[in-house]
Scaffold this active site. Sequence first.
Site, PDB file in Angstrom:
ATOM      1  N   HIS A  52      10.160   6.819   8.516  1.00 20.48           N
ATOM      2  CA  HIS A  52      10.800   6.941   7.212  1.00 20.48           C
ATOM      3  C   HIS A  52      12.306   7.113   7.412  1.00 20.48           C
ATOM      4  O   HIS A  52      12.745   7.658   8.426  1.00 20.48           O
ATOM      5  CB  HIS A  52      10.244   8.143   6.445  1.00 20.48           C
ATOM      6  CG  HIS A  52       8.864   7.916   5.906  1.00 20.48           C
ATOM      7  ND1 HIS A  52       8.351   8.624   4.853  1.00 20.48           N
ATOM      8  CD2 HIS A  52       7.886   7.060   6.269  1.00 20.48           C
ATOM      9  CE1 HIS A  52       7.121   8.225   4.587  1.00 20.48           C
ATOM     10  NE2 HIS A  52       6.816   7.269   5.454  1.00 20.48           N
ATOM     11  N   CYS A  93       5.147   9.761   0.701  1.00 17.62           N
ATOM     12  CA  CYS A  93       3.836  10.400   0.772  1.00 17.62           C
ATOM     13  C   CYS A  93       3.714  11.380  -0.384  1.00 17.62           C
ATOM     14  O   CYS A  93       4.524  12.302  -0.497  1.00 17.62           O
ATOM     15  CB  CYS A  93       3.643  11.121   2.095  1.00 17.62           C
ATOM     16  SG  CYS A  93       2.057  11.982   2.208  1.00 17.62           S
ATOM     17  N   HIS A 134       5.618   4.157  12.847  1.00 13.29           N
ATOM     18  CA  HIS A 134       5.847   4.171  11.394  1.00 13.29           C
ATOM     19  C   HIS A 134       6.908   5.224  11.100  1.00 13.29           C
ATOM     20  O   HIS A 134       6.687   6.419  11.321  1.00 13.29           O
ATOM     21  CB  HIS A 134       4.530   4.512  10.679  1.00 13.29           C
ATOM     22  CG  HIS A 134       4.628   4.579   9.188  1.00 13.29           C
ATOM     23  ND1 HIS A 134       4.026   3.643   8.374  1.00 13.29           N
ATOM     24  CD2 HIS A 134       5.242   5.461   8.367  1.00 13.29           C
ATOM     25  CE1 HIS A 134       4.251   3.962   7.102  1.00 13.29           C
ATOM     26  NE2 HIS A 134       4.997   5.062   7.078  1.00 13.29           N
ATOM     27  N   ASN A 156      10.525   4.546   3.082  1.00 10.07           N
ATOM     28  CA  ASN A 156      10.166   3.980   4.367  1.00 10.07           C
ATOM     29  C   ASN A 156      11.314   3.111   4.880  1.00 10.07           C
ATOM     30  O   ASN A 156      12.202   2.707   4.124  1.00 10.07           O
ATOM     31  CB  ASN A 156       8.911   3.112   4.225  1.00 10.07           C
ATOM     32  CG  ASN A 156       7.656   3.934   4.048  1.00 10.07           C
ATOM     33  OD1 ASN A 156       7.103   4.454   5.000  1.00 10.07           O
ATOM     34  ND2 ASN A 156       7.211   4.064   2.809  1.00 10.07           N
ATOM     35  N   ARG A 211       0.834  -1.200   0.000  1.00  9.28           N
ATOM     36  CA  ARG A 211       0.000   0.000   0.000  1.00  9.28           C
ATOM     37  C   ARG A 211       0.868   1.248   0.000  1.00  9.28           C
ATOM     38  O   ARG A 211       0.962   1.965  -0.980  1.00  9.28           O
ATOM     39  CB  ARG A 211      -0.953  -0.022   1.216  1.00  9.28           C
ATOM     40  CG  ARG A 211      -2.093   0.996   1.123  1.00  9.28           C
ATOM     41  CD  ARG A 211      -1.713   2.390   1.574  1.00  9.28           C
ATOM     42  NE  ARG A 211      -1.182   2.464   2.922  1.00  9.28           N
ATOM     43  CZ  ARG A 211      -0.673   3.553   3.458  1.00  9.28           C
ATOM     44  NH1 ARG A 211      -0.585   4.688   2.755  1.00  9.28           N
ATOM     45  NH2 ARG A 211      -0.190   3.547   4.691  1.00  9.28           N
ATOM     46  N   ASP A 212       1.551   1.491   1.084  1.00 11.30           N
ATOM     47  CA  ASP A 212       2.332   2.713   1.223  1.00 11.30           C
ATOM     48  C   ASP A 212       3.457   2.772   0.198  1.00 11.30           C
ATOM     49  O   ASP A 212       3.805   3.849  -0.296  1.00 11.30           O
ATOM     50  CB  ASP A 212       2.897   2.784   2.644  1.00 11.30           C
ATOM     51  CG  ASP A 212       3.447   4.156   2.988  1.00 11.30           C
ATOM     52  OD1 ASP A 212       3.301   5.080   2.171  1.00 11.30           O
ATOM     53  OD2 ASP A 212       4.021   4.305   4.069  1.00 11.30           O
TER      54      ASP A 212
END
Length: 327
Positions: free
Chosen positions: A216, A247, A214, A256, A20-21
Site C-alpha cells: 500500500h 482494508c 502486495h 494500494n 476486488r481489493d
Amino acid sequence: MTRLTELAPRRAVIREVGLRDGLQSIATILPTAAKREWIQAAYAAGQREIEVGSFVPAKRLPQLADTAELVDFARSLPGLLVSVLVPNLRGAENAIASGADLMLVPLSASHAHSLANLRKTPGEVVAEVARIRAARDAAGSRTLIEGGVGTAFGCTIQGYVDPDEVLRLMQALLDAGADRVSLADTVGYADPAMVRSLFERASATAGERFWCGHFHDTRGLGLANVYAALEAGVTRFDACLAGIGGCPHAPGASGNVATEDLAFLLESMGFETGIDIGRLLALRARVAGWLTDETLHGTLWRAGLPKTFPASLADAATATETTGASA
C-alpha cells in the site's frame, strides 16, 4: 542480497486487483458491464493476471456479488490467469465450481486483525486451508491455492507483528496445502529495509512458492517497497488501477500501489511487463469516469511519461493524455 542487474530474465508481473481489493473498499457499486469492460481493456493493455472478485456473501460486499459471472467472462480471454479471493471453505467451493485459476486465502499475521477481518484466529485459517486443499483435490480441480499473509509489517489494531510469526504462518500455510504464498503490507507500515529483510527470509523459506508482494502507498513508500522486494528477488506484485483500495478492518490503510505507476517504474528500470502503458492510462481515464465520487490516486496520469522513455510508449501515452486521462 540479489542485485537487480542479476535478475534474469528481467521480467516482472503485475496482478491487477482493483476489481476486488479496490472496489470492495469504496461505496460505488460498479455495474457488471463496466467491470467486463475493465477486464477486457486491461487484457488488451497486456495484463495477464487479474483478480476479478471475491466469493463472499453478497450482503457483506454487494460490490462483488457478480464474481461468478466475471470469472466466466475472464476465462474466455486466452492466456489470462483468473484469480479470486476466498475467505473460507464455502467460498473456495464456489471458486472451484467457477473454474477460477487461482484462489487467494487471506490470513492475517496480526491476531487482532484476523479476528476483525475473518472472525478466525490465524491457526483457524491454516486449518481452513487444509480443508480447502482436501476439497480441491477431491474435486479433481486444478485451481491453485495461494495463502496470503497480511499485516506482515504491522497492524493498526495490534501494532507490532513479529517477523518470526509471519514466517511461521507462511510455512504453516504451505504445510497445510497451499501451492503458493504471498506477503502483504495491509496497513502501509513497511519501509524498504523491512521489506528487503522479510522478503529475503521469505524467499529462503518458500523458494519459488513465495509468489507475490502486495504493498500500500499509505505513507508514500509503496514503490520504494517494491524496489526493495525486487532486490530480494521477488518480481510479481499486486496493484490497483488508480491506487484505489485498502482494508475495511484496518483504519487508515488506504491506497494500494497504482498499477500505472508500478508499470512505469518497472518498465523504466528495464523490466518487461508486457503492458502497454498508453492503453493502461486510457483505461484509468475510463475508470475515473465511472468512479467520479471516489478519491483516486497515482501520479503518472498527471505527469505523463518522460521524453526519455521509449518513443513508442511515450507516443502512446501522449495520445492518451490528449483524450483526457484525468481523475
